[in-house]
Design a protein around this motif. Structure first.
Motif, PDB file in Angstrom:
ATOM      1  N   THR A  83       0.767  -1.055  -0.092  1.00 57.72           N
ATOM      2  CA  THR A  83       0.096   0.107   0.045  1.00 57.72           C
ATOM      3  C   THR A  83       0.934   1.255  -0.069  1.00 57.72           C
ATOM      4  O   THR A  83       1.844   1.338   0.593  1.00 57.72           O
ATOM      5  CB  THR A  83      -0.911   0.080   1.216  1.00 57.72           C
ATOM      6  N   TYR A  85       1.161   5.407   0.687  1.00 56.36           N
ATOM      7  CA  TYR A  85       0.597   6.252   1.402  1.00 56.36           C
ATOM      8  C   TYR A  85       1.460   7.651   0.963  1.00 56.36           C
ATOM      9  O   TYR A  85       2.790   7.518   0.651  1.00 56.36           O
ATOM     10  CB  TYR A  85       0.878   6.199   3.048  1.00 56.36           C
ATOM     11  N   LEU A 121      -3.333  10.283   1.862  1.00 57.66           N
ATOM     12  CA  LEU A 121      -4.078   9.315   1.109  1.00 57.66           C
ATOM     13  C   LEU A 121      -3.641   8.170   0.872  1.00 57.66           C
ATOM     14  O   LEU A 121      -2.157   7.829   0.923  1.00 57.66           O
ATOM     15  CB  LEU A 121      -4.274   9.983  -0.295  1.00 57.66           C
ATOM     16  N   ARG A 122      -4.233   6.986   0.416  1.00 54.32           N
ATOM     17  CA  ARG A 122      -3.824   5.755   0.212  1.00 54.32           C
ATOM     18  C   ARG A 122      -4.163   5.382  -0.981  1.00 54.32           C
ATOM     19  O   ARG A 122      -5.172   5.432  -1.741  1.00 54.32           O
ATOM     20  CB  ARG A 122      -4.435   4.806   1.385  1.00 54.32           C
ATOM     21  N   SER A 123      -3.129   4.321  -1.615  1.00 54.67           N
ATOM     22  CA  SER A 123      -3.282   3.935  -3.034  1.00 54.67           C
ATOM     23  C   SER A 123      -2.874   2.541  -2.820  1.00 54.67           C
ATOM     24  O   SER A 123      -1.814   2.047  -2.522  1.00 54.67           O
ATOM     25  CB  SER A 123      -2.427   4.753  -4.085  1.00 54.67           C
ATOM     26  N   THR A 124      -3.581   1.417  -3.579  1.00 52.57           N
ATOM     27  CA  THR A 124      -3.275   0.356  -3.704  1.00 52.57           C
ATOM     28  C   THR A 124      -2.801  -0.194  -5.111  1.00 52.57           C
ATOM     29  O   THR A 124      -2.348  -1.226  -5.530  1.00 52.57           O
ATOM     30  CB  THR A 124      -4.233  -0.757  -3.340  1.00 52.57           C
ATOM     31  N   THR A 129      -4.896   5.535  -8.776  1.00 52.43           N
ATOM     32  CA  THR A 129      -5.962   5.733  -7.902  1.00 52.43           C
ATOM     33  C   THR A 129      -6.045   6.083  -6.610  1.00 52.43           C
ATOM     34  O   THR A 129      -4.849   5.238  -5.821  1.00 52.43           O
ATOM     35  CB  THR A 129      -7.073   4.871  -8.205  1.00 52.43           C
ATOM     36  N   TRP A 130      -6.726   6.917  -5.883  1.00 52.70           N
ATOM     37  CA  TRP A 130      -6.345   7.287  -4.534  1.00 52.70           C
ATOM     38  C   TRP A 130      -7.634   7.175  -3.611  1.00 52.70           C
ATOM     39  O   TRP A 130      -8.690   7.575  -4.066  1.00 52.70           O
ATOM     40  CB  TRP A 130      -5.794   8.924  -4.382  1.00 52.70           C
ATOM     41  N   SER A 131      -7.391   6.757  -2.359  1.00 51.55           N
ATOM     42  CA  SER A 131      -8.537   7.051  -1.329  1.00 51.55           C
ATOM     43  C   SER A 131      -8.963   8.496  -1.187  1.00 51.55           C
ATOM     44  O   SER A 131      -8.114   9.622  -1.445  1.00 51.55           O
ATOM     45  CB  SER A 131      -8.255   6.587  -0.045  1.00 51.55           C
ATOM     46  N   ALA A 132     -10.032   8.930  -0.224  1.00 48.50           N
ATOM     47  CA  ALA A 132     -10.132  10.199  -0.111  1.00 48.50           C
ATOM     48  C   ALA A 132      -9.099  10.729   1.085  1.00 48.50           C
ATOM     49  O   ALA A 132      -8.628   9.710   1.855  1.00 48.50           O
ATOM     50  CB  ALA A 132     -11.711  10.350   0.626  1.00 48.50           C
ATOM     51  N   GLN A 192      -4.186   1.181   8.389  1.00 51.11           N
ATOM     52  CA  GLN A 192      -3.886   1.579   7.332  1.00 51.11           C
ATOM     53  C   GLN A 192      -4.292   2.994   6.682  1.00 51.11           C
ATOM     54  O   GLN A 192      -4.724   3.490   5.903  1.00 51.11           O
ATOM     55  CB  GLN A 192      -4.566   0.744   6.026  1.00 51.11           C
ATOM     56  N   ARG A 194      -6.342   4.931   7.846  1.00 51.68           N
ATOM     57  CA  ARG A 194      -7.895   5.204   7.753  1.00 51.68           C
ATOM     58  C   ARG A 194      -8.323   6.113   8.791  1.00 51.68           C
ATOM     59  O   ARG A 194      -9.295   6.967   8.605  1.00 51.68           O
ATOM     60  CB  ARG A 194      -8.825   3.849   7.844  1.00 51.68           C
TER      61      ARG A 194
END
Length: 206
Positions: A83, A85, A121-124, A129-132, A192, A194
């Motif tokens: 992941t 960050y 922000l987090r990306s897998t 693409t990214w989380s909020a 992670q 959140r």
């Protein structure tokens, strides 16, 4: 490829330690600044969080910006599960104030009061693409951040952010500093990034 009205700086590079599909995955987070950069109360501060991804060990790069505006002090790190960050600091306002105003910083002959926050922000998928964004710490005008009682003197605590991930426990650590006196603070996440726990001072009162 930026024009003469923009420049880039404050980068940090992250290396994915455990990508079995592509062991050459890299990510760079940085900032894009307008030229000239003038703090007069109306000119923009840094324009956006730049981001660039590579799947070739750095031989080629693709734009992969964070969906956050008005950002600087780029930060990026991969966790043990791959992941990614990333974040920086986001200024929500910059106001010219009388010198001596608590929390103000001097820029040339003027003094400004800058408020904002640190998002993570987090990306897998390596930054495509990214989380909020999760607001980790910053000014009380942005959110009620959970600074531990009696732990330091937080005043617009979002400057010089840093993130690190414990590669054995996957705990994410985030650090920020008061923009005026640089007192440092730290918080941690075990889910992670959140959410984050209480924020503690990492400096003595002096």
């Amino acid at each position: 490829g930026n024009g003469s009205n923009l420049t880039m700086g404050e980068p940090e590079i992250a290396v994915n330690p455990v990508n079995p599909v592509n062991p050459d995955q890299l990510y760079v987070d940085g900032a894009i600044f307008p030229v000239p950069l003038v703090f007069n109360g109306t000119s923009p501060v840094p324009d956006t969080c730049g981001g660039w991804a590579s799947g070739s060990g750095g031989s080629s790069w693709q734009p992969a910006p964070l969906p956050v505006t008005v950002c600087e002090d780029g930060e990026a790190v991969f966790g043990p599960d791959g992941t990614l960050y990333a974040g920086g600091d986001v200024a929500t306002s910059a106001t010219v104030v009388p010198c001596g105003t608590p929390g103000a910083i001097q820029v040339g002959p003027a003094c400004i009061l800058v408020q904002g926050y640190d998002p993570i922000l987090r990306s897998t998928d390596g930054g495509h693409t990214w989380s909020a964004p999760v607001k980790v710490m910053g000014s009380p005008s942005v959110a009620p951040f959970p600074f531990a009682p009696g732990s330091g003197n937080p005043v617009n605590t979002f400057d010089r952010p840093w993130i690190a991930v414990d590669q054995s426990t996957n705990t994410v650590y985030a650090i920020g500093h008061n923009i005026a006196d640089h007192e440092g603070f730290v918080t941690a996440s075990t889910n992670q990034a959140r959410s984050f726990g209480p924020i503690y001072a990492i400096d003595s009162p002096a």
